[in-house]
Scaffold this motif. Sequence first.
Motif, PDB file in Angstrom:
ATOM      1  N   GLY A 179       0.788  -1.224   0.000  1.00  0.00           N
ATOM      2  CA  GLY A 179       0.000   0.000   0.000  1.00  0.00           C
ATOM      3  C   GLY A 179       0.818   1.271   0.000  1.00  0.00           C
ATOM      4  O   GLY A 179       0.253   2.366   0.073  1.00  0.00           O
ATOM      5  N   ASN A 180       2.150   1.145  -0.045  1.00  0.00           N
ATOM      6  CA  ASN A 180       2.990   2.333  -0.163  1.00  0.00           C
ATOM      7  C   ASN A 180       4.145   2.012  -1.108  1.00  0.00           C
ATOM      8  O   ASN A 180       4.270   0.906  -1.609  1.00  0.00           O
ATOM      9  N   ASP A 181       5.007   2.988  -1.353  1.00  0.00           N
ATOM     10  CA  ASP A 181       6.141   2.776  -2.243  1.00  0.00           C
ATOM     11  C   ASP A 181       7.156   3.886  -2.010  1.00  0.00           C
ATOM     12  O   ASP A 181       6.912   4.831  -1.251  1.00  0.00           O
ATOM     13  N   GLU A 182       8.295   3.781  -2.681  1.00  0.00           N
ATOM     14  CA  GLU A 182       9.346   4.783  -2.614  1.00  0.00           C
ATOM     15  C   GLU A 182       9.458   5.501  -3.954  1.00  0.00           C
ATOM     16  O   GLU A 182       9.280   4.891  -5.006  1.00  0.00           O
ATOM     17  N   ILE A 183       9.759   6.788  -3.903  1.00  0.00           N
ATOM     18  CA  ILE A 183       9.908   7.577  -5.120  1.00  0.00           C
ATOM     19  C   ILE A 183      10.946   6.941  -6.029  1.00  0.00           C
ATOM     20  O   ILE A 183      12.025   6.544  -5.586  1.00  0.00           O
ATOM     21  N   GLU A 184      10.622   6.875  -7.305  1.00  0.00           N
ATOM     22  CA  GLU A 184      11.578   6.384  -8.289  1.00  0.00           C
ATOM     23  C   GLU A 184      12.664   7.426  -8.523  1.00  0.00           C
ATOM     24  O   GLU A 184      12.379   8.593  -8.785  1.00  0.00           O
ATOM     25  N   GLY A 185      13.911   7.019  -8.420  1.00  0.00           N
ATOM     26  CA  GLY A 185      15.007   7.913  -8.755  1.00  0.00           C
ATOM     27  C   GLY A 185      15.484   8.794  -7.635  1.00  0.00           C
ATOM     28  O   GLY A 185      16.370   9.635  -7.847  1.00  0.00           O
ATOM     29  N   VAL A 186      14.942   8.617  -6.420  1.00  0.00           N
ATOM     30  CA  VAL A 186      15.337   9.448  -5.277  1.00  0.00           C
ATOM     31  C   VAL A 186      15.525   8.557  -4.054  1.00  0.00           C
ATOM     32  O   VAL A 186      14.738   7.634  -3.824  1.00  0.00           O
ATOM     33  N   ILE A 187      16.547   8.833  -3.262  1.00  0.00           N
ATOM     34  CA  ILE A 187      16.787   8.125  -2.006  1.00  0.00           C
ATOM     35  C   ILE A 187      16.939   9.160  -0.895  1.00  0.00           C
ATOM     36  O   ILE A 187      17.584  10.198  -1.086  1.00  0.00           O
ATOM     37  N   ASP A 188      16.337   8.884   0.256  1.00  0.00           N
ATOM     38  CA  ASP A 188      16.534   9.737   1.425  1.00  0.00           C
ATOM     39  C   ASP A 188      17.666   9.123   2.252  1.00  0.00           C
ATOM     40  O   ASP A 188      17.467   8.182   3.013  1.00  0.00           O
ATOM     41  N   TYR A 189      18.853   9.665   2.086  1.00  0.00           N
ATOM     42  CA  TYR A 189      20.037   9.110   2.737  1.00  0.00           C
ATOM     43  C   TYR A 189      20.065   9.390   4.237  1.00  0.00           C
ATOM     44  O   TYR A 189      20.921   8.854   4.946  1.00  0.00           O
ATOM     45  N   THR A 190      19.141  10.215   4.749  1.00  0.00           N
ATOM     46  CA  THR A 190      19.114  10.496   6.181  1.00  0.00           C
ATOM     47  C   THR A 190      18.377   9.423   6.971  1.00  0.00           C
ATOM     48  O   THR A 190      18.383   9.455   8.202  1.00  0.00           O
ATOM     49  N   GLY A 191      17.706   8.499   6.282  1.00  0.00           N
ATOM     50  CA  GLY A 191      16.979   7.441   6.977  1.00  0.00           C
ATOM     51  C   GLY A 191      15.617   7.847   7.499  1.00  0.00           C
ATOM     52  O   GLY A 191      14.971   7.080   8.233  1.00  0.00           O
ATOM     53  N   GLN A 192      15.132   9.045   7.117  1.00  0.00           N
ATOM     54  CA  GLN A 192      13.825   9.495   7.600  1.00  0.00           C
ATOM     55  C   GLN A 192      12.660   9.001   6.741  1.00  0.00           C
ATOM     56  O   GLN A 192      11.499   9.269   7.058  1.00  0.00           O
ATOM     57  N   ASP A 193      12.965   8.316   5.653  1.00  0.00           N
ATOM     58  CA  ASP A 193      11.936   7.786   4.730  1.00  0.00           C
ATOM     59  C   ASP A 193      11.033   8.888   4.186  1.00  0.00           C
ATOM     60  O   ASP A 193       9.837   8.695   3.977  1.00  0.00           O
ATOM     61  N   ARG A 194      11.619  10.035   3.909  1.00  0.00           N
ATOM     62  CA  ARG A 194      10.842  11.133   3.348  1.00  0.00           C
ATOM     63  C   ARG A 194      10.498  10.891   1.877  1.00  0.00           C
ATOM     64  O   ARG A 194       9.733  11.659   1.289  1.00  0.00           O
TER      65      ARG A 194
END
Length: 417
Positions: A179-194
């Motif tokens: 029911g969720n996903d991560e943006i294609e082409g972007v990583i949040d390197y801070t670990g906040q899952d933004r």
Amino acid sequence: KSMLSRSLYSVAPVIATLLATFGMLGSAWGQQGPCDCPEWNDRPVKEITDSNGAGTGTVHWTCDTTYVLTEPVFVNPNDHLTIDPGTLIKGRTGIVFDTLTYTLPNGNPSPREDYVYSQHAGSLIISSGAELHANGTADCPIVFTYEDDPMDGSVGYDVRGNWGGLIVCGNGALNTFDGNDEIEGVIDYTGQDRHVYGGDDSPNASSGVLRYISLRHASASLGISQFGNGIETNALTLCGVGNGTTVEYIEAIASGDDGIQIFGGMVDIRHVAAIFNAEDGIEYDQGWQGRGQYIFVITDELSGAGEHAGDYEGDDYEEFDVDMTFMPYSNPLLYNQTYVGAGEATAIRLHNGAGVRLHNSLFVNFGLGIDFEDEDPCDAWELLLFGETNIENNRFWQIGDSSSISDLILYDDGYVF
């Protein structure tokens, strides 16, 4: 002189006439228009970073300054970014210094590639729970482009992929397995899952206002997935965005991937143009069920640019990431569209469980009209048979090199109905 080598300024009169017909942006490419703002070259430059994970904070950007995104910059949850009409935002170009490749357990090469950056492309990401208020005007649009764009109209529309694009996230429903996903082409390197979007089915939520915005020369890639798909951003990406968000009078030009891509949610789009983009003009996926009206696409196939004017995708079945029910189906209502091709590309591809309600639109000068795929258990072909797809009162003109029905409608294994 080939069309591909011409600058945006040289084709601006033609495009401006077409955009005016759709009520979209009226300012010429290299001109500021009648804004109460300084000239482009008279504005001081302010570099914007992600502040080690703090993001932009709640802030107001004005047209007396040029803002340069030096890396992926997030507007964090509960923060608001306001951008005034006439503001210029530039993204820094990413630098890849290595490519990692992989081998399958059987010893064969894997399709997967990871690009290693010494400098990630500048992009602007509105996280779920944040808001962007970018309310330009017809005479004073907000412009996003890459850092080295001189803003004099000299950059060609074959210049693509020079910054990371604009990405807006919400918490709307998706048809992914979790029911969720991560943006294609972007990583949040801070670990906040933004960079995570979707999940709590908020159809009426608002991520703000996007009005009279020009997005130019965008898209960045993190590589190729194990399934052979590019991990790329677009000019504008809308991820799980609710229909309380206003998205209208947008142009997406010369993206290195798609012009506008929509992942799930219920957001509506109106008066949008996607022109001279490397892959698709408009693409949707993961259960988008909003509405689109007055959509204008030009697909440019010179030097291999442009695959489909409209790539209508339903789910991520091929990546083993889809809800067991396949719902919500991707089934937006699209009407009053005009798609213009260069003779070889496909006007519309429906695949991976895509549905559509398509009305009162014009598709001209394509090699193929509609490509229906039937590879998944619940693919585009099934949605047509189920009555989820409804295509009526549209005009397909100059499709293929004959009047054969096979030029207009193709079933994925070669059978034509």
